[in-house]
Design an enzyme around this catalytic site. Structure first.
Site, PDB file in Angstrom:
ATOM      1  CD  GLU A   1      -2.969  -5.982   5.239  1.00 33.71           C
ATOM      2  OE1 GLU A   1      -3.901  -5.605   4.851  1.00 33.71           O
ATOM      3  OE2 GLU A   1      -1.977  -6.676   4.811  1.00 33.71           O
TER       4      GLU A   1
ATOM      5  N   GLY B   1     -14.385  -0.798   4.280  1.00 34.94           N
ATOM      6  CA  GLY B   1     -12.885  -1.019   4.644  1.00 34.94           C
ATOM      7  C   GLY B   1     -12.525  -2.540   4.871  1.00 34.94           C
TER       8      GLY B   1
ATOM      9  CD1 TRP C   1     -10.342  -6.781   4.776  1.00 37.92           C
ATOM     10  CD2 TRP C   1     -11.224  -6.813   6.790  1.00 37.92           C
ATOM     11  NE1 TRP C   1     -10.061  -5.728   5.396  1.00 37.92           N
ATOM     12  CE2 TRP C   1     -10.354  -5.737   6.732  1.00 37.92           C
ATOM     13  CE3 TRP C   1     -11.910  -6.922   8.188  1.00 37.92           C
ATOM     14  CZ2 TRP C   1     -10.154  -4.571   7.622  1.00 37.92           C
ATOM     15  CZ3 TRP C   1     -11.689  -6.160   9.233  1.00 37.92           C
ATOM     16  CH2 TRP C   1     -10.951  -4.805   8.954  1.00 37.92           C
TER      17      TRP C   1
ATOM     18  CG  ASP D   1     -10.914  -3.984   1.172  1.00 36.91           C
ATOM     19  OD1 ASP D   1     -11.305  -3.231   2.127  1.00 36.91           O
ATOM     20  OD2 ASP D   1      -9.977  -3.689   0.411  1.00 36.91           O
TER      21      ASP D   1
ATOM     22  CE1 TYR E   1      -3.332  -1.032  -3.642  1.00 34.47           C
ATOM     23  CE2 TYR E   1      -4.356   0.530  -4.759  1.00 34.47           C
ATOM     24  CZ  TYR E   1      -4.636  -0.381  -4.016  1.00 34.47           C
ATOM     25  OH  TYR E   1      -5.603  -0.757  -3.427  1.00 34.47           O
TER      26      TYR E   1
ATOM     27  CE1 TYR F   1      -3.681  -2.876   0.774  1.00 31.38           C
ATOM     28  CE2 TYR F   1      -2.007  -3.581   2.719  1.00 31.38           C
ATOM     29  CZ  TYR F   1      -3.317  -3.613   1.719  1.00 31.38           C
ATOM     30  OH  TYR F   1      -3.779  -4.850   1.936  1.00 31.38           O
TER      31      TYR F   1
END
Length: 458
Positions: A416, A185, A373, A187, A96, A42
């Site tokens: 992360e 957020g 996620w 994703d 990216y 990122y």
């Protein structure tokens, strides 16, 4: 591997290396005007990342924390939206994807007020910014007042909230709607699986995934889901980034997004007082949004909040951590609070039995402990739960969660996200908000925890 439940609370001497390690991450990720979440995966400025990062940076440099937020808000669109990415022009386009030449916001977003001189994305992320602004102010109120920090931020923050409760009020009840899975957020949440089935994916040859160069495919979204993300983003871009007056294939009212909006409205009332503005409209809006949140997204049968799919106007029967985050909202009905705590500590999330809350129901068919996620534990959502638990009087549970997060941050290399059972690191290492929130948790542990943490007022 040793479970994080067995990780002892760091002593003062042990916490010093952890603090130094977290500080090194933030210093290494600093670009001169903002902080990247990760140097590899990122390499630009992300919206809610920067808000969480500023909360931690205030313990190192209040001025740098102020600049973090000022840089982000400097890329705000004229319609009030705060874009989820502010692109660094010094970074190569192929570093990216989607890159600035995909979003084309300075051209295709001109009608919605995209800045002409700064390339951004055209979508948004959760509104943590007022909370971050207030906490940064409290770190050194004299310096903040001397620089006029709150006065300069207030108008931008108010416009941001007006955008979310105005053009993004797609459901008509007052809650902010998200029009892309990247916006809440979280994703790759299983909550998006049903709505995404309506979306025809972009052709595989029409884009190139840069994320797989830096992350294992087993930890990232599938190619099918990614193709759908690209299609939705391209359609939104081709529609001039307009919200009202068009059909959205994906339109969701998310409980985490709106809980953070409510907390930020409460905080914006405090900022308004400091800035010489009227705080009452923000208090009124916060109370209204709280009522609407409970009315539209609370599921008594599930004991938690659920997302609402606005295309068919139905709650989505998937239980993600987003449905627990409203614990940060002050003034919830007591029966809702009790049910949320029961669900958080019950078999679906097992908080107190596993070190950190997973991002998705442990008993759900889509649970995956390592995929983005869909099960792993994230530091920002657990930081929010820690504050919510503390706000409603569950101090022991909050203390245990804080200790587990500090242990996980140190053993994972500021990952992360981590496996919710073992703490195994996944995603990027030296991740910005993990390091930043580690600093904040360490500071809170040393100073004692604020009684009104959930509202962000201390």
């Amino acid at each position: 591997m040793t479970s994080l439940l067995e990780t002892p609370v760091p002593t003062a001497a042990e916490s010093l290396p952890l603090r130094r390690g977290a500080a090194r991450v933030l210093l290494a990720n600093w670009t001169g005007s903002s902080t990247v979440p990760s140097r590899s995966l990122y390499p630009h400025q992300w919206s809610w990342d920067s808000a969480f990062i500023a909360i931690g940076l205030r313990h190192l440099s209040v001025r740098r924390a102020q600049r973090e937020l000022e840089t982000l808000m400097g890329a705000q669109w004229a319609d009030g939206r705060v874009p989820h990415i502010v692109f660094n022009p010094a970074v190569a386009l192929d570093a990216y994807f989607p890159s600035p030449d995909f979003w084309r916001t300075s051209r295709d977003g001109a009608g919605a007020g995209a800045p002409a001189g700064t390339e951004t994305s055209g979508i948004v992320q959760p509104p943590v910014h007022a909370l971050a602004t207030w906490l940064v102010h409290l770190a050194d109120p004299e310096d903040s007042r001397r620089r006029g920090f709150l006065r300069r931020m207030y108008g931008r923050l108010a416009a941001w909230h007006d955008y979310l409760t105005g053009p993004r009020n797609l459901g008509g009840g007052g809650l902010a709607a998200m029009v892309h899975p990247w916006e809440p957020g979280m994703d790759n949440s299983p909550s998006w699986d049903g709505p995404l089935r309506r979306v025809e994916p972009a052709a595989p040859h029409s884009y190139r995934r840069a994320d797989l160069q830096h992350g294992a495919p087993t930890e990232r979204p599938t190619d099918l889901d990614y193709g759908r993300y690209v299609r939705l983003a391209a359609d939104y871009r081709n529609g001039g980034y307009a919200d009202a007056g068009r059909e959205h294939a994906f339109a969701i009212e998310d409980p985490c997004v709106n809980a953070l909006l409510i907390v930020s409205e409460h905080t914006l009332a405090r900022i308004a007082e400091e800035a010489g503005a009227d705080p009452e409209p923000h208090r009124i809006r916060a109370k209204h949004l709280t009522d609407v949140l409970v009315d539209r997204l609370w599921s008594p049968a599930d004991g938690m909040f659920l997302c609402r799919d606005l295309v068919n106007d139905e709650l989505i029967a998937e239980r993600g951590v987003a449905g627990l985050v409203p614990l940060v909202v002050p003034g919830l009905p007591q029966d809702v609070v009790d049910a949320l705590v029961h669900t958080a500590t019950g078999p679906r999330f097992r908080l107190g039995k596993v070190p950190m809350a997973p991002s998705y129901d442990l008993t759900g068919a889509a649970f995956d402990p390592s995929r983005y996620w869909r099960g792993p534990a994230w530091f920002n959502t657990n930081w929010l739960l820690e504050r919510g638990l503390r706000q409603y009087g569950h101090g022991s549970a909050a203390d245990a969660l804080r200790s587990a997060m500090l242990g996980a941050a140190g053993t994972s290399g500021f990952a992360e996200y981590v496996d919710p059972f073992t703490g195994q690191a996944h995603g990027s290492r030296n991740f910005g908000w993990t390091a930043a929130l580690t600093l904040d948790l360490l500071a809170a542990q040393e100073a004692g925890s604020p009684a009104t943490a959930g509202a962000g007022l201390q």
